[in-house]
Design an enzyme around this catalytic site. Structure first.
Site, PDB file in Angstrom:
ATOM      1  N   HIS A 185       0.846  -1.199   0.000  1.00 25.45           N
ATOM      2  CA  HIS A 185       0.000   0.000   0.000  1.00 25.45           C
ATOM      3  C   HIS A 185       0.881   1.249   0.000  1.00 25.45           C
ATOM      4  O   HIS A 185       1.795   1.373   0.822  1.00 25.45           O
ATOM      5  CB  HIS A 185      -0.889  -0.014   1.251  1.00 25.45           C
ATOM      6  CG  HIS A 185      -1.673   1.237   1.464  1.00 25.45           C
ATOM      7  ND1 HIS A 185      -2.812   1.526   0.741  1.00 25.45           N
ATOM      8  CD2 HIS A 185      -1.475   2.288   2.303  1.00 25.45           C
ATOM      9  CE1 HIS A 185      -3.292   2.705   1.144  1.00 25.45           C
ATOM     10  NE2 HIS A 185      -2.497   3.189   2.087  1.00 25.45           N
ATOM     11  N   HIS A 192      -3.028   7.128  -1.747  1.00 23.30           N
ATOM     12  CA  HIS A 192      -4.211   7.297  -2.605  1.00 23.30           C
ATOM     13  C   HIS A 192      -3.898   8.286  -3.715  1.00 23.30           C
ATOM     14  O   HIS A 192      -2.969   9.087  -3.598  1.00 23.30           O
ATOM     15  CB  HIS A 192      -5.406   7.784  -1.782  1.00 23.30           C
ATOM     16  CG  HIS A 192      -5.869   6.779  -0.770  1.00 23.30           C
ATOM     17  ND1 HIS A 192      -5.312   6.686   0.493  1.00 23.30           N
ATOM     18  CD2 HIS A 192      -6.812   5.805  -0.842  1.00 23.30           C
ATOM     19  CE1 HIS A 192      -5.893   5.694   1.147  1.00 23.30           C
ATOM     20  NE2 HIS A 192      -6.808   5.140   0.365  1.00 23.30           N
ATOM     21  N   ARG A 230      -3.052  13.948  -8.072  1.00 20.25           N
ATOM     22  CA  ARG A 230      -2.168  14.020  -6.903  1.00 20.25           C
ATOM     23  C   ARG A 230      -1.988  12.628  -6.331  1.00 20.25           C
ATOM     24  O   ARG A 230      -2.914  12.074  -5.741  1.00 20.25           O
ATOM     25  CB  ARG A 230      -2.761  14.958  -5.842  1.00 20.25           C
ATOM     26  CG  ARG A 230      -2.011  14.904  -4.495  1.00 20.25           C
ATOM     27  CD  ARG A 230      -2.470  16.003  -3.542  1.00 20.25           C
ATOM     28  NE  ARG A 230      -3.898  15.946  -3.283  1.00 20.25           N
ATOM     29  CZ  ARG A 230      -4.444  15.473  -2.152  1.00 20.25           C
ATOM     30  NH1 ARG A 230      -3.678  14.995  -1.186  1.00 20.25           N
ATOM     31  NH2 ARG A 230      -5.754  15.463  -1.995  1.00 20.25           N
ATOM     32  N   CYS A 239      -0.747  10.793  -3.573  1.00 22.98           N
ATOM     33  CA  CYS A 239      -0.461  11.150  -2.187  1.00 22.98           C
ATOM     34  C   CYS A 239       0.086   9.898  -1.500  1.00 22.98           C
ATOM     35  O   CYS A 239      -0.644   8.931  -1.315  1.00 22.98           O
ATOM     36  CB  CYS A 239      -1.765  11.622  -1.550  1.00 22.98           C
ATOM     37  SG  CYS A 239      -1.592  12.165   0.135  1.00 22.98           S
TER      38      CYS A 239
END
Ligand code: FE
Length: 166
Positions: free
Chosen positions: A135, A138, A150, A152
């Site tokens: 992970h 996002h 974007r 992030c």
């Protein structure tokens, strides 16, 4: 009686179909999670710090303005802290003011995967390392030109390779 038998056999056939569909979904699922780098949680714990494990493997989020790279301006490449996959370059990094390292594009489309995240009562697009499934953070549609995106990213999901070390 015939009708009852027909109904029962239809039910049996239907439930077999459901079962085989489930099996198909399961194997598709396995393929989707079958990343090039595929380790058990115990194996990941041996090579990641507790914070890296929580973010990369358990979809955690570091506090804003606390990570190593949100205000980092050196030239180079940001790689996955789990597997070393090259993900972003300093060329696409910009100051979004959100407190996490922000990029307007990944190094290439294949490097970063996307999936829908409906946690915390929101619909967001999760981004993951396409080499290990880690992970990253996002992606949001409020970035600068040329993409308007974007990316992030948690600092803990990243390592940095300085340009002259590449
Ligand atoms: Fe990775």
């Amino acid at each position: 009686m015939r009708k009852v038998l027909f109904a029962i056999s239809t039910l049996i056939i239907f439930s077999c179909n459901v079962k085989s569909q489930n099996n198909t979904n399961m194997s598709d699922q396995n393929k989707k999670t079958g990343y090039e780098v595929n380790k058990s949680d115990d194996e990941w714990k041996q090579i990641l710090t507790p914070v890296e494990f929580q973010i990369l493997r358990e979809k955690g989020t570091e506090y804003a303005f606390t990570g190593e790279y949100f205000d980092h301006k050196e030239k180079g490449t940001y790689v996955c802290a789990g597997c070393g996959n090259e993900l972003f370059t300093s060329e696409s990094k910009y100051d979004s003011g959100c407190g996490w390292p922000s990029f307007y594009e990944p190094l290439s489309e294949e490097k970063v995967g996307e999936s829908e995240d409906r946690s915390l009562g929101m619909v967001r697009t999760e981004i993951v390392c396409n080499n290990c499934g880690g992970h990253l953070g996002h992606v949001f549609p409020d970035g600068p030109k040329p993409t308007g995106l974007r990316y992030c990213v948690n600092s803990a999901s990243l390592d940095f390779k300085k340009k002259d070390q590449e």
